[in-house]
Design an enzyme around this catalytic site. Sequence first.
Site, PDB file in Angstrom:
ATOM      1  N   HIS A 223      41.159  40.903  44.454  1.00 14.43           N
ATOM      2  CA  HIS A 223      41.703  39.703  45.093  1.00 14.43           C
ATOM      3  C   HIS A 223      40.533  38.882  45.610  1.00 14.43           C
ATOM      4  O   HIS A 223      39.464  39.415  45.928  1.00 14.43           O
ATOM      5  CB  HIS A 223      42.617  40.132  46.244  1.00 14.43           C
ATOM      6  CG  HIS A 223      43.392  39.044  46.895  1.00 14.43           C
ATOM      7  ND1 HIS A 223      42.826  38.162  47.801  1.00 14.43           N
ATOM      8  CD2 HIS A 223      44.697  38.687  46.804  1.00 14.43           C
ATOM      9  CE1 HIS A 223      43.748  37.328  48.236  1.00 14.43           C
ATOM     10  NE2 HIS A 223      44.893  37.616  47.653  1.00 14.43           N
TER      11      HIS A 223
ATOM     12  N   ASP B 284      40.175  47.900  49.645  1.00 15.51           N
ATOM     13  CA  ASP B 284      41.249  46.974  49.998  1.00 15.51           C
ATOM     14  C   ASP B 284      42.576  47.690  49.777  1.00 15.51           C
ATOM     15  O   ASP B 284      42.989  47.931  48.646  1.00 15.51           O
ATOM     16  CB  ASP B 284      41.138  45.725  49.115  1.00 15.51           C
ATOM     17  CG  ASP B 284      42.296  44.745  49.303  1.00 15.51           C
ATOM     18  OD1 ASP B 284      43.230  45.047  50.070  1.00 15.51           O
ATOM     19  OD2 ASP B 284      42.266  43.674  48.669  1.00 15.51           O
TER      20      ASP B 284
ATOM     21  N   GLN C  41      47.782  46.372  48.955  1.00 12.74           N
ATOM     22  CA  GLN C  41      48.912  46.651  48.072  1.00 12.74           C
ATOM     23  C   GLN C  41      49.235  48.137  47.999  1.00 12.74           C
ATOM     24  O   GLN C  41      50.231  48.522  47.381  1.00 12.74           O
ATOM     25  CB  GLN C  41      48.621  46.118  46.664  1.00 12.74           C
ATOM     26  CG  GLN C  41      48.392  44.622  46.604  1.00 12.74           C
ATOM     27  CD  GLN C  41      49.642  43.820  46.910  1.00 12.74           C
ATOM     28  OE1 GLN C  41      50.766  44.311  46.785  1.00 12.74           O
ATOM     29  NE2 GLN C  41      49.459  42.577  47.306  1.00 12.74           N
TER      30      GLN C  41
ATOM     31  N   LYS D  18      52.754  42.834  54.330  1.00 17.17           N
ATOM     32  CA  LYS D  18      53.165  43.351  53.026  1.00 17.17           C
ATOM     33  C   LYS D  18      53.917  44.680  53.159  1.00 17.17           C
ATOM     34  O   LYS D  18      54.517  45.150  52.189  1.00 17.17           O
ATOM     35  CB  LYS D  18      51.942  43.523  52.118  1.00 17.17           C
ATOM     36  CG  LYS D  18      51.235  42.211  51.807  1.00 17.17           C
ATOM     37  CD  LYS D  18      50.077  42.412  50.854  1.00 17.17           C
ATOM     38  CE  LYS D  18      49.237  41.145  50.723  1.00 17.17           C
ATOM     39  NZ  LYS D  18      49.972  40.028  50.113  1.00 17.17           N
TER      40      LYS D  18
ATOM     41  N   CYS E 159      45.471  34.591  43.384  1.00 16.34           N
ATOM     42  CA  CYS E 159      44.182  34.811  44.059  1.00 16.34           C
ATOM     43  C   CYS E 159      43.327  35.833  43.307  1.00 16.34           C
ATOM     44  O   CYS E 159      42.690  36.700  43.907  1.00 16.34           O
ATOM     45  CB  CYS E 159      44.393  35.264  45.506  1.00 16.34           C
ATOM     46  SG  CYS E 159      45.148  34.020  46.560  1.00 16.34           S
TER      47      CYS E 159
END
Length: 423
Positions: free
Chosen positions: A139, A216, A219, A242, A380
């Site tokens: 991202h 990261d 997700q 999220k 993104c």
Amino acid sequence: MNLQPAAVHDAALPNHDGRVDWARVRADFPLLMREVHGKPLVYFDNANTGQKPLPVIASQDEFYRRQNANVSRAVHALGTEATEAYEGARGKLARFLNVRADELVLCSGTTFALNLVAYSWALPRLKAGDAILVSRMEHHANIVPWQLVAERTGATIKVAEILPDGSLDLDALYRAMTPEVKLLAVTHVSNVLGTVNPVREICREARRRGIVTVVDGSQAAPHLKLDVPAIGCDFYAITGHKMCGPTGTGALWARREHLQAMPPFIGGGEMIREVSFEGTVFNDPPHKFEAGTPNIAGFIGLGAAVDYLESLGMERVAAREAELLAHATEALQAIPGLRIFGTAPGKAAVISFLVEGAHAHDLATLLDLEGIAVRSGQHCAHPLLQYFGVAATLRASLAFYNTHEEIDRFAAALEKTRRLLVA
């Protein structure tokens, strides 16, 4: 006074045999009950933001109605209660990640967390000749901060490529872990491809070479049971909105030795012990990175979201979403001219695709008229779409509260709109 969020609804609790009534769970999400353009909403944009269950909504309402006060700055009852609730949310999130609460910096989300690492850890340490290694599937939030740091330090950016199925080319990644690489930034789960990267193995190989790792987890947190220490990374970032929590919430986990060595990123109140015109003595981590008034109600809501997800069980969430993904993949593959991007084994419930002869934005607009919310664009992730040679894709991202019936409606509407556009 107990400032904890409202109790998790019974609908979210598994039955005595360990199964979850997903129809009852869905009823906890009021937004899913609305109509769009006169048709029942089908919300397939969960990778962008997740919907909020009633306990999360109620927790923020309760805070503002009964306990609204600032944290850590008052001895009166409301201030004490607010502080207890805010720090209680930190504890819940720490439990969710299986980390210590004093290693968890609360912040506005993954973007802030990654910038914190960039400016507080990387900027003071990197120099000309050093390199930062990132993957093709990142991202922008896990690319741009490193570019900014590289520009200021003289370091360079190296890119680890992917394979045609959307999985990371691990052999190429390990070859790229050369002595000049000081930092590796990699996503746990791709927001476009759904690829679940083997971050534990990747971090082990990086650690053997003395490379600091930043993962990261935006997700991953909504879909997987997480054990951050077992991953073996140095930094792990998540976003609350999220994972059924409020917007403007998130966290950075970091090894204690990093937090102690890193200078503050932003100055202000709360992150200090003592201030004089001769100098400032900073608070202990994680508080030295939390200047100013935080999103108190938001983090109380995030604590309620953690309660909710844990009541379901993240293993059950993952299994439910895998079942929905299999159904959706089969339904989309039956549509003529449809191409799916990202077919790596064990992927998360994200399907990015294009339909031959139809622009992604046109399809998304027509699907919206059918009450179906999907994402269109570059998500993104410009470098990733450049790899596939496309300007944009549609993305349908599923969550545990979605249904098989919604998938069938989506597939039928997509076929209908395809015929309109390619006739």
